[in-house]
Write an enzyme that holds these catalytic residues in place. Structure first.
Site, PDB file in Angstrom:
ATOM      1  N   LYS A 131      28.007  52.117  47.452  1.00 40.05           N
ATOM      2  CA  LYS A 131      29.685  51.411  47.346  1.00 40.05           C
ATOM      3  C   LYS A 131      30.289  52.931  47.911  1.00 40.05           C
ATOM      4  O   LYS A 131      31.414  52.618  47.987  1.00 40.05           O
ATOM      5  CB  LYS A 131      30.126  51.372  46.595  1.00 40.05           C
ATOM      6  CG  LYS A 131      30.396  50.133  45.604  1.00 40.05           C
ATOM      7  CD  LYS A 131      30.658  49.437  44.308  1.00 40.05           C
ATOM      8  CE  LYS A 131      30.159  48.697  43.579  1.00 40.05           C
ATOM      9  NZ  LYS A 131      31.298  48.790  42.865  1.00 40.05           N
ATOM     10  N   LYS A 211      22.886  40.310  44.270  1.00 37.32           N
ATOM     11  CA  LYS A 211      23.068  39.633  43.112  1.00 37.32           C
ATOM     12  C   LYS A 211      25.145  39.355  43.031  1.00 37.32           C
ATOM     13  O   LYS A 211      25.584  39.507  43.850  1.00 37.32           O
ATOM     14  CB  LYS A 211      23.744  41.522  42.356  1.00 37.32           C
ATOM     15  CG  LYS A 211      23.647  40.990  40.765  1.00 37.32           C
ATOM     16  CD  LYS A 211      23.828  42.249  40.276  1.00 37.32           C
ATOM     17  CE  LYS A 211      24.917  43.316  40.251  1.00 37.32           C
ATOM     18  NZ  LYS A 211      26.390  42.297  39.579  1.00 37.32           N
ATOM     19  N   LYS A 214      31.261  39.769  40.774  1.00 37.44           N
ATOM     20  CA  LYS A 214      33.047  39.684  40.345  1.00 37.44           C
ATOM     21  C   LYS A 214      34.326  40.272  42.294  1.00 37.44           C
ATOM     22  O   LYS A 214      34.507  39.725  42.171  1.00 37.44           O
ATOM     23  CB  LYS A 214      33.278  39.385  39.243  1.00 37.44           C
ATOM     24  CG  LYS A 214      33.746  41.565  38.352  1.00 37.44           C
ATOM     25  CD  LYS A 214      34.517  41.829  37.470  1.00 37.44           C
ATOM     26  CE  LYS A 214      32.944  42.330  36.441  1.00 37.44           C
ATOM     27  NZ  LYS A 214      33.053  43.726  36.827  1.00 37.44           N
TER      28      LYS A 214
HETATM   29  P1  ATP Z   1      31.524  44.900  40.214  1.00 37.24           P
HETATM   30  O1  ATP Z   1      31.068  43.722  41.368  1.00 37.24           O
HETATM   31  O2  ATP Z   1      32.896  45.390  40.571  1.00 37.24           O
HETATM   32  O3  ATP Z   1      30.461  45.776  40.112  1.00 37.24           O
HETATM   33  P2  ATP Z   1      29.709  43.010  38.190  1.00 37.24           P
HETATM   34  O4  ATP Z   1      29.929  41.593  38.832  1.00 37.24           O
HETATM   35  O5  ATP Z   1      28.661  43.572  39.405  1.00 37.24           O
HETATM   36  O6  ATP Z   1      30.873  43.559  38.828  1.00 37.24           O
HETATM   37  P3  ATP Z   1      30.207  45.361  36.297  1.00 37.24           P
HETATM   38  O7  ATP Z   1      31.263  45.200  35.352  1.00 37.24           O
HETATM   39  O8  ATP Z   1      29.139  45.838  37.448  1.00 37.24           O
HETATM   40  O9  ATP Z   1      30.256  43.423  36.917  1.00 37.24           O
HETATM   41  O10 ATP Z   1      28.765  44.543  34.970  1.00 37.24           O
HETATM   42  C1  ATP Z   1      29.256  44.088  33.861  1.00 37.24           C
HETATM   43  C2  ATP Z   1      28.514  43.444  33.519  1.00 37.24           C
HETATM   44  O11 ATP Z   1      27.773  42.577  33.815  1.00 37.24           O
HETATM   45  C3  ATP Z   1      27.312  43.786  32.503  1.00 37.24           C
HETATM   46  O12 ATP Z   1      26.191  44.230  32.081  1.00 37.24           O
HETATM   47  C4  ATP Z   1      26.742  44.127  33.949  1.00 37.24           C
HETATM   48  O13 ATP Z   1      25.110  43.799  33.860  1.00 37.24           O
HETATM   49  C5  ATP Z   1      26.288  42.440  34.224  1.00 37.24           C
HETATM   50  N1  ATP Z   1      26.082  41.504  35.596  1.00 37.24           N
HETATM   51  C6  ATP Z   1      27.156  41.763  36.569  1.00 37.24           C
HETATM   52  N2  ATP Z   1      26.657  40.691  37.317  1.00 37.24           N
HETATM   53  C7  ATP Z   1      25.267  40.339  37.099  1.00 37.24           C
HETATM   54  C8  ATP Z   1      24.725  39.326  37.292  1.00 37.24           C
HETATM   55  N3  ATP Z   1      24.882  38.822  38.048  1.00 37.24           N
HETATM   56  N4  ATP Z   1      23.568  39.053  36.330  1.00 37.24           N
HETATM   57  C9  ATP Z   1      23.673  39.497  35.098  1.00 37.24           C
HETATM   58  N5  ATP Z   1      24.896  40.373  34.506  1.00 37.24           N
HETATM   59  C10 ATP Z   1      24.755  40.894  35.187  1.00 37.24           C
HETATM   60 MG    MG Z   2      28.350  45.862  39.243  1.00 41.15          MG
END
Ligand code: ATP
Ligand code: MG
Length: 345
Positions: A131, A211, A214
């Site tokens: 990023k 992946k 969000k």
């Molecule tokens: P961003 O895109 O802002 O990084 P994100 O969906 O990756 O958002 P994070 O806030 O980085 O979410 O992570 C929050 C929690 O959700 C962490 O414990 C992360 O490991 C878990 N997580 C995020 N995406 C996944 C996924 N696709 N599968 C399983 N766990 C996930």
């Molecule tokens: Mg993340």
């Protein structure tokens, strides 16, 4: 506790310490990946072995500042995330739920850890490489693993339940804690990364190699949000990419799309992806089973969420209470770290 016996007298065993901490950044509306990789496990882990309210779950709003954002939307996402924590089953009488920026110690310890971590190890962080790395990348995107290490170390945390994408950050927190302890004397508990037993990294339904995240745009059809209605969920799963051929079997390398759907379904119904595959003779049947499992899990959460956000002042009061409880613990650790480093406190 499992007492063992020598002769006739039971000897109580001290349980392995399991103070738990984890958080989610309010950088978008929570996804099914966030639920399975993180939130569902928070709920399962909220009763620690060492007593009530000994698990800490926070909304990582400071981490959201590492990327461009709209302030008003940021506040709303923070409250939405908090309400989803409670709607999913976190109980404020059993664990502390709080907003990171309301506990000042996070920023304070973060600076002390920036003075412990090395530029070389921060440059190796995958998220920074993905990023950041541009002249207008925010400096906080480079240093935020130190803030994440502070998040963890402030609570003398033993266990950090996060998805597998976060293992590198927990590893850094361990390295920094060990280096600090060696330089300044025993100060921090060394935490452990605990991956989920299943669905550790859900793929995006439209591109399973990526992946599910969000921060994807709200229009992304491959991302199931926790607040999606059953119709939207059915449409997204209906459009999920499957693989060539028409046989349902679990093979993440050769059949990433089908395997992703199998992972989701299995994690939700509490079985293995292979056994879901055995019960699904076609892609259509698998998609229907997956939709049913997702809707059955998320619908009750969506309804509880609607009730909780209707009473905003009580939500804010619960978060303020959680922040007070978290501060009481975090302030002790900051003082310990400041003293160890030679700061007056
Ligand atoms: P961003 O895109 O802002 O990084 P994100 O969906 O990756 O958002 P994070 O806030 O980085 O979410 O992570 C929050 C929690 O959700 C962490 O414990 C992360 O490991 C878990 N997580 C995020 N995406 C996944 C996924 N696709 N599968 C399983 N766990 C996930
Ligand atoms: Mg993340």
């Amino acid at each position: 506790m499992h007492p063992t016996r020598t002769g006739t007298r039971p000897i109580p065993q001290t349980p392995a310490p399991t103070r738990t901490l984890s958080g989610i950044t309010p950088s978008g509306s929570l996804t099914l990946g966030n639920y399975l990789g993180a939130l569902r496990r928070f709920v399962d882990g909220q009763d620690s072995t060492s007593g009530s309210r000994d698990s800490y779950y926070f909304i990582a709003d400071l981490h959201a500042l590492t990327m461009p954002h709209d302030p008003q939307q940021q506040r709303e996402l923070t409250l939405e995330t908090a309400a989803l924590y409670f709607a999913a089953g976190l109980d404020p009488s059993r664990c502390a739920v709080f907003v990171q920026s309301q506990v000042r110690a996070h920023v304070e310890l973060s600076y002390l850890l920036e003075s412990t971590a090395y530029v070389g190890e921060l440059s190796r962080m995958i998220q920074f490489k993905e990023k950041g790395g541009r002249p207008r990348t925010r400096a906080s995107l480079f240093t935020y693993p130190c803030l994440m290490a502070a998040d963890i170390l402030l609570y003398d945390t033993h266990v950090v339940p996060v998805g597998s994408d976060q293992s590198q950050h927990v590893e850094l927190a361990r390295d920094v804690a060990a280096r600090f302890n060696q330089a300044y004397g025993e100060t921090f508990v060394i935490p452990r990364f605990v991956p989920p037993a299943s669905a550790a990294r859900l793929g995006d339904l439209a591109d399973p190699a990526r992946k599910m995240s969000k921060s994807a745009p709200p229009s992304a059809t491959g991302v199931i949000r926790m607040l999606d209605t059953p119709d939207v969920i059915a449409r997204k799963i209906g459009k999920a990419v499957t693989d060539s051929g028409n046989e349902v079997h679990y093979d993440p390398a050769a059949k990433p799309g089908v395997s992703n759907l199998l992972d989701i379904t299995a994690a939700l119904v509490g079985t293995t992806p292979e056994s879901v595959a055995e019960q699904c003779p076609s892609y259509g049947v698998l998609k229907r089973a997956c939709t049913e499992a997702v809707v059955a899990t998320l619908e009750p959460i969506r309804h509880r969420y609607a009730e909780l956000v209707a009473d905003r002042s009580s939500l804010l009061a619960t978060l303020a209470d959680g922040a007070n409880q978290a501060s009481a613990q975090a302030d002790l650790v900051v003082r310990r770290a400041k003293h160890a480093m030679g700061l007056l406190c």
